[in-house]
Motif scaffolding. Sequence first.
Motif, mmCIF file in Angstrom:
data_model
loop_
_atom_site.group_PDB
_atom_site.id
_atom_site.type_symbol
_atom_site.label_atom_id
_atom_site.label_comp_id
_atom_site.label_asym_id
_atom_site.label_seq_id
_atom_site.Cartn_x
_atom_site.Cartn_y
_atom_site.Cartn_z
ATOM 1 N N SER A 236 -10.936 3.310 10.730
ATOM 2 C CA SER A 236 -10.850 2.679 10.048
ATOM 3 C C SER A 236 -10.794 1.303 10.993
ATOM 4 O O SER A 236 -9.382 1.542 11.769
ATOM 5 C CB SER A 236 -9.381 2.504 9.310
ATOM 6 N N SER B 299 -14.589 -4.307 7.848
ATOM 7 C CA SER B 299 -14.814 -3.433 7.041
ATOM 8 C C SER B 299 -15.204 -2.075 7.177
ATOM 9 O O SER B 299 -16.344 -2.445 6.161
ATOM 10 C CB SER B 299 -15.154 -3.893 5.797
ATOM 11 N N PRO C 208 -10.735 -2.314 10.376
ATOM 12 C CA PRO C 208 -11.179 -3.538 8.933
ATOM 13 C C PRO C 208 -10.906 -4.933 9.106
ATOM 14 O O PRO C 208 -11.462 -5.181 8.639
ATOM 15 C CB PRO C 208 -9.481 -3.270 8.250
ATOM 16 N N GLU C 209 -11.497 -5.346 10.524
ATOM 17 C CA GLU C 209 -11.276 -6.414 10.932
ATOM 18 C C GLU C 209 -13.049 -6.216 10.128
ATOM 19 O O GLU C 209 -13.507 -8.069 10.585
ATOM 20 C CB GLU C 209 -11.322 -6.721 12.470
ATOM 21 N N PRO D 49 -16.515 -2.132 2.011
ATOM 22 C CA PRO D 49 -16.124 -1.797 3.131
ATOM 23 C C PRO D 49 -17.522 -0.936 3.191
ATOM 24 O O PRO D 49 -18.560 0.340 2.551
ATOM 25 C CB PRO D 49 -14.590 -0.908 3.433
ATOM 26 N N VAL E 139 -16.581 3.380 -0.880
ATOM 27 C CA VAL E 139 -15.277 4.076 -0.556
ATOM 28 C C VAL E 139 -14.267 4.045 -1.809
ATOM 29 O O VAL E 139 -13.817 2.735 -2.447
ATOM 30 C CB VAL E 139 -14.608 3.646 0.950
ATOM 31 N N TYR F 276 -11.508 1.105 -5.671
ATOM 32 C CA TYR F 276 -12.088 0.769 -4.605
ATOM 33 C C TYR F 276 -12.168 0.748 -3.524
ATOM 34 O O TYR F 276 -10.588 -0.487 -3.371
ATOM 35 C CB TYR F 276 -13.355 0.015 -5.151
ATOM 36 N N MET F 277 -12.175 0.534 -1.945
ATOM 37 C CA MET F 277 -11.496 0.193 -0.655
ATOM 38 C C MET F 277 -12.488 -1.365 -1.240
ATOM 39 O O MET F 277 -13.156 -1.713 -1.553
ATOM 40 C CB MET F 277 -11.585 1.015 0.306
ATOM 41 N N GLU F 278 -10.706 -2.329 -0.591
ATOM 42 C CA GLU F 278 -11.591 -3.262 -0.394
ATOM 43 C C GLU F 278 -12.165 -3.738 1.109
ATOM 44 O O GLU F 278 -11.442 -3.185 2.152
ATOM 45 C CB GLU F 278 -10.373 -4.651 -0.924
ATOM 46 N N LEU F 279 -12.969 -4.983 1.513
ATOM 47 C CA LEU F 279 -12.859 -5.820 2.775
ATOM 48 C C LEU F 279 -11.890 -5.734 3.083
ATOM 49 O O LEU F 279 -10.184 -5.912 2.433
ATOM 50 C CB LEU F 279 -13.804 -6.722 2.642
ATOM 51 N N ASN F 280 -11.452 -5.437 4.746
ATOM 52 C CA ASN F 280 -10.588 -5.600 5.461
ATOM 53 C C ASN F 280 -9.210 -5.142 4.844
ATOM 54 O O ASN F 280 -7.930 -5.991 4.955
ATOM 55 C CB ASN F 280 -9.948 -7.447 5.490
ATOM 56 N N GLU F 281 -9.036 -3.564 4.887
ATOM 57 C CA GLU F 281 -8.446 -3.074 4.914
ATOM 58 C C GLU F 281 -8.835 -1.756 5.490
ATOM 59 O O GLU F 281 -9.747 -1.641 5.656
ATOM 60 C CB GLU F 281 -7.689 -2.956 3.450
ATOM 61 N N THR F 282 -7.449 -1.062 5.415
ATOM 62 C CA THR F 282 -7.752 0.181 6.263
ATOM 63 C C THR F 282 -7.452 1.272 4.921
ATOM 64 O O THR F 282 -7.487 0.580 3.862
ATOM 65 C CB THR F 282 -6.549 1.365 6.868
ATOM 66 N N THR F 283 -8.221 2.444 5.564
ATOM 67 C CA THR F 283 -8.093 3.765 4.074
ATOM 68 C C THR F 283 -6.731 4.209 3.551
ATOM 69 O O THR F 283 -6.218 3.266 2.475
ATOM 70 C CB THR F 283 -8.737 4.815 4.447
#
Lengths: 172, 172
Positions: free
Chosen positions: B100, B105, B102-103, B33, A35, A67-74
Amino acid sequence: MSPQGPVIRSIPEGDDRERLVCGDCGFVLYENPKVIVGAVCTWDGKYLLCRRAIEPRLGYWTMPVGYMELNETTEQGALREVWEEAQARARIDALLAIYSIPEISQVHMIYRAPMTGPDFAAGPESLEVALFAWEDIPWDDLAYPNVRWSLEYEREMRGKSGFAPRGRPDRE
Amino acid sequence: MSPQGPVIRSIPEGDDRERLVCGDCGFVLYENPKVIVGAVCTWDGKYLLCRRAIEPRLGYWTMPVGYMELNETTEQGALREVWEEAQARARIDALLAIYSIPEISQVHMIYRAPMTGPDFAAGPESLEVALFAWEDIPWDDLAYPNVRWSLEYEREMRGKSGFAPRGRPDRE
Ligand SMILES: [Zn+2]
Ligand SMILES: [Zn+2]
């Protein structure tokens, strides 16, 4: 010597698709589409663009995107990219566009995000950052077609809300 | 013995985040993600639901939904899941929702997809598949909250088009 990692294509037992397997240790990598999140940011009617300091498309202009990272919303990812690449603050207002690029297994989600203050500066991945009036946008030096698509759809939807995100105009 | 693979958390040289590194061969895994795609499918006003044959939430009902694969668009992925899990054919009509989480991903993209014919059957990951009238939907046996959210938003938006995808109603 740096590790080769999972580079051998084979179908693991119990699976139905080729995956990448490590020849050294046998680890199976399950690849997934990635993503990409970004935002068309504006201030006083002008558009925030960054000139890329990294390959690919070094020297060309883009909205903040990555790039979207882990543990975040879009949405959090898009605002993080606005901060990292353009050192600007903005607020998410609408989802402008979703571009699937199946050839490279990417999904781009581009938001409309008005800036919440006039400040900006080049982050580490930008050579320079600037606000452009519509007629001054460097159309011939945009990094990717979807930069143009996103800017054009932002302009078309200016003042509107509750609309569906646009897809790829080249596939409609 | 099966390989451990990249399970050691450390920050690679030149990076700014912890990644997973393989203790056997040194391969660095860049996790991203994951995208989940699915569809609320209808036929003659009834809703297509699948009873899960696999964990987690085995035995509970869901719309067809699963991991987006490489080299497909989000729409193609959603229709692939409709086929794999419910052996039904449908056409994408609108993007209903983006959730989303995020918890863990994940980004879920749920489409509205009317069936293009009356046929359906349980795929390998479903115990059974059925069409439910609204008042017969097994509300107490849905697999996840976002199944309810998606069904409710489909009903709310019935007959409408050009609307913005819904986000998570529990985070608004
Ligand atoms: Zn290895
Ligand atoms: Zn390894």
